[in-house]
Every structure is written in structure tokens, then in C-alpha cells.
Motif scaffolding. Sequence first.
Motif, PDB file in Angstrom:
ATOM      1  N   TYR A  94       0.858  -1.179   0.000  1.00 15.59           N
ATOM      2  CA  TYR A  94       0.000   0.000   0.000  1.00 15.59           C
ATOM      3  C   TYR A  94       0.901   1.238   0.000  1.00 15.59           C
ATOM      4  N   ASN A  95       0.921   1.933  -1.120  1.00 15.55           N
ATOM      5  CA  ASN A  95       1.719   3.153  -1.282  1.00 15.55           C
ATOM      6  C   ASN A  95       3.196   2.934  -0.943  1.00 15.55           C
ATOM      7  N   ARG A  96       3.743   1.829  -1.391  1.00 15.29           N
ATOM      8  CA  ARG A  96       5.151   1.509  -1.123  1.00 15.29           C
ATOM      9  C   ARG A  96       5.844   1.033  -2.390  1.00 15.29           C
ATOM     10  N   TYR A  97       5.670   1.781  -3.456  1.00 14.85           N
ATOM     11  CA  TYR A  97       6.238   1.410  -4.747  1.00 14.85           C
ATOM     12  C   TYR A  97       7.734   1.133  -4.652  1.00 14.85           C
ATOM     13  N   THR A  98       8.506   2.054  -4.116  1.00 13.59           N
ATOM     14  CA  THR A  98       9.968   1.927  -4.091  1.00 13.59           C
ATOM     15  C   THR A  98      10.404   0.719  -3.273  1.00 13.59           C
ATOM     16  N   LYS A  99       9.831   0.536  -2.102  1.00 15.47           N
ATOM     17  CA  LYS A  99      10.210  -0.600  -1.248  1.00 15.47           C
ATOM     18  C   LYS A  99       9.798  -1.925  -1.891  1.00 15.47           C
ATOM     19  N   THR A 100       8.617  -1.960  -2.496  1.00 19.27           N
ATOM     20  CA  THR A 100       8.155  -3.186  -3.138  1.00 19.27           C
ATOM     21  C   THR A 100       9.023  -3.519  -4.344  1.00 19.27           C
ATOM     22  N   LYS A 101       9.409  -2.504  -5.103  1.00 15.71           N
ATOM     23  CA  LYS A 101      10.286  -2.722  -6.260  1.00 15.71           C
ATOM     24  C   LYS A 101      11.628  -3.298  -5.809  1.00 15.71           C
ATOM     25  N   LYS A 102      12.165  -2.784  -4.720  1.00 10.70           N
ATOM     26  CA  LYS A 102      13.442  -3.280  -4.188  1.00 10.70           C
ATOM     27  C   LYS A 102      13.305  -4.746  -3.762  1.00 10.70           C
ATOM     28  N   LEU A 103      12.211  -5.077  -3.099  1.00  6.86           N
ATOM     29  CA  LEU A 103      11.984  -6.453  -2.666  1.00  6.86           C
ATOM     30  C   LEU A 103      11.883  -7.396  -3.866  1.00  6.86           C
ATOM     31  N   ILE A 104      11.103  -7.022  -4.861  1.00  9.02           N
ATOM     32  CA  ILE A 104      10.957  -7.871  -6.047  1.00  9.02           C
ATOM     33  C   ILE A 104      12.296  -8.041  -6.744  1.00  9.02           C
ATOM     34  N   SER A 105      13.073  -6.975  -6.827  1.00 11.06           N
ATOM     35  CA  SER A 105      14.395  -7.047  -7.461  1.00 11.06           C
ATOM     36  C   SER A 105      15.276  -8.090  -6.800  1.00 11.06           C
ATOM     37  N   ASN A 106      15.120  -8.275  -5.509  1.00  8.77           N
ATOM     38  CA  ASN A 106      15.881  -9.295  -4.794  1.00  8.77           C
ATOM     39  C   ASN A 106      15.420 -10.710  -5.137  1.00  8.77           C
ATOM     40  N   PHE A 107      14.167 -10.867  -5.514  1.00 11.34           N
ATOM     41  CA  PHE A 107      13.664 -12.191  -5.883  1.00 11.34           C
ATOM     42  C   PHE A 107      13.944 -12.547  -7.337  1.00 11.34           C
ATOM     43  N   VAL A 108      14.188 -11.555  -8.173  1.00 14.70           N
ATOM     44  CA  VAL A 108      14.421 -11.810  -9.599  1.00 14.70           C
ATOM     45  C   VAL A 108      15.634 -12.706  -9.812  1.00 14.70           C
ATOM     46  N   LYS A 109      16.592 -12.656  -8.900  1.00  9.32           N
ATOM     47  CA  LYS A 109      17.812 -13.465  -9.059  1.00  9.32           C
ATOM     48  C   LYS A 109      17.569 -14.963  -8.809  1.00  9.32           C
ATOM     49  N   PHE A 110      16.439 -15.312  -8.208  1.00 10.55           N
ATOM     50  CA  PHE A 110      16.116 -16.712  -7.970  1.00 10.55           C
ATOM     51  C   PHE A 110      15.534 -17.333  -9.242  1.00 10.55           C
ATOM     52  N   ASP A 111      15.615 -18.625  -9.359  1.00  7.05           N
ATOM     53  CA  ASP A 111      15.135 -19.353 -10.533  1.00  7.05           C
ATOM     54  C   ASP A 111      13.629 -19.131 -10.720  1.00  7.05           C
ATOM     55  N   SER A 112      13.245 -18.592 -11.868  1.00 10.27           N
ATOM     56  CA  SER A 112      11.841 -18.273 -12.115  1.00 10.27           C
ATOM     57  C   SER A 112      10.966 -19.514 -12.246  1.00 10.27           C
ATOM     58  N   LYS A 113      11.580 -20.677 -12.353  1.00 11.54           N
ATOM     59  CA  LYS A 113      10.791 -21.912 -12.407  1.00 11.54           C
ATOM     60  C   LYS A 113      10.431 -22.389 -11.009  1.00 11.54           C
ATOM     61  N   LEU A 114      11.106 -21.849  -9.988  1.00 12.15           N
ATOM     62  CA  LEU A 114      10.851 -22.259  -8.611  1.00 12.15           C
ATOM     63  C   LEU A 114       9.820 -21.379  -7.913  1.00 12.15           C
ATOM     64  N   ILE A 115       9.816 -20.091  -8.246  1.00 13.75           N
ATOM     65  CA  ILE A 115       8.965 -19.164  -7.498  1.00 13.75           C
ATOM     66  C   ILE A 115       8.039 -18.375  -8.418  1.00 13.75           C
ATOM     67  N   GLU A 116       6.931 -17.987  -7.830  1.00 14.26           N
ATOM     68  CA  GLU A 116       6.087 -16.978  -8.455  1.00 14.26           C
ATOM     69  C   GLU A 116       6.005 -15.822  -7.464  1.00 14.26           C
ATOM     70  N   ILE A 117       5.982 -14.624  -7.993  1.00 12.49           N
ATOM     71  CA  ILE A 117       5.932 -13.411  -7.184  1.00 12.49           C
ATOM     72  C   ILE A 117       4.564 -12.778  -7.407  1.00 12.49           C
TER      73      ILE A 117
END
Length: 103
Positions: A14-37
Motif C-alpha cells: 500500500y503506497n510503497r512502490y519503491t520498497k516493493t520494487k526493491k523487494l521484487i528485485s531481490n527475488f528476480v535473481k532466484f530461478d523463475s521456475k521455482l517461485i512466483e511473485i
Amino acid sequence: MNEKYLISIIIPSYNRYTKTKKLISNFVKFDSKLIEIIVIDDGSLDNTSNLTNDFQLINFKYFKIKNSERGFARNFGLSKSSGLYINFFDSDDLPLNNHIDVA
């Protein structure tokens, strides 16, 4: 949703674009076949919807709902998930480098 993932990462925001973007960026490095965001935009008035442009990934899902508070947003995300395991993150959390480790 036909795709099955090992882990569904559910992030209410909720109104946390920058923080949420940073969090997602940390998950992008994980195998996309293992996780869904899954991001549940809980009625944000900022530019949180821009995450759909920032992350055009097959394992990224974005849903915007009417502001209903974090618990409802988490449950909504759960209903949209397909992972064998569920992991809730708040938008200001960050995963450790070994957060998802498959032997």
C-alpha cells in the motif's frame, strides 16, 4: 492457473512502490521456475501499478484491489497462488541470499 511453482511469494503493498520494487528485485535473481511473485496492490494512490512495467516476468503477477488492509490482501494473494509452499513478505522486507535453497 496451470503453472505450478515450488514457492509463491505473496507481497501486499500500500503506497510503497519503491520498497516493493526493491523487494521484487531481490527475488528476480532466484530461478523463475521455482517461485512466483504475487503483488497485491491494496488500493495504493502512488505509482505502485508501475511494477507491471518494471517486471515483465512470466512468474510475476500483479493484482490491484480496493483498500482492504494487509490481512485481506494476503488472503487474496493466497487465492491467486499456485505454489506448493507459501511465503508472505511485507513490502519493506528483504530476503537473505539463501532464502530459497533447493538441495
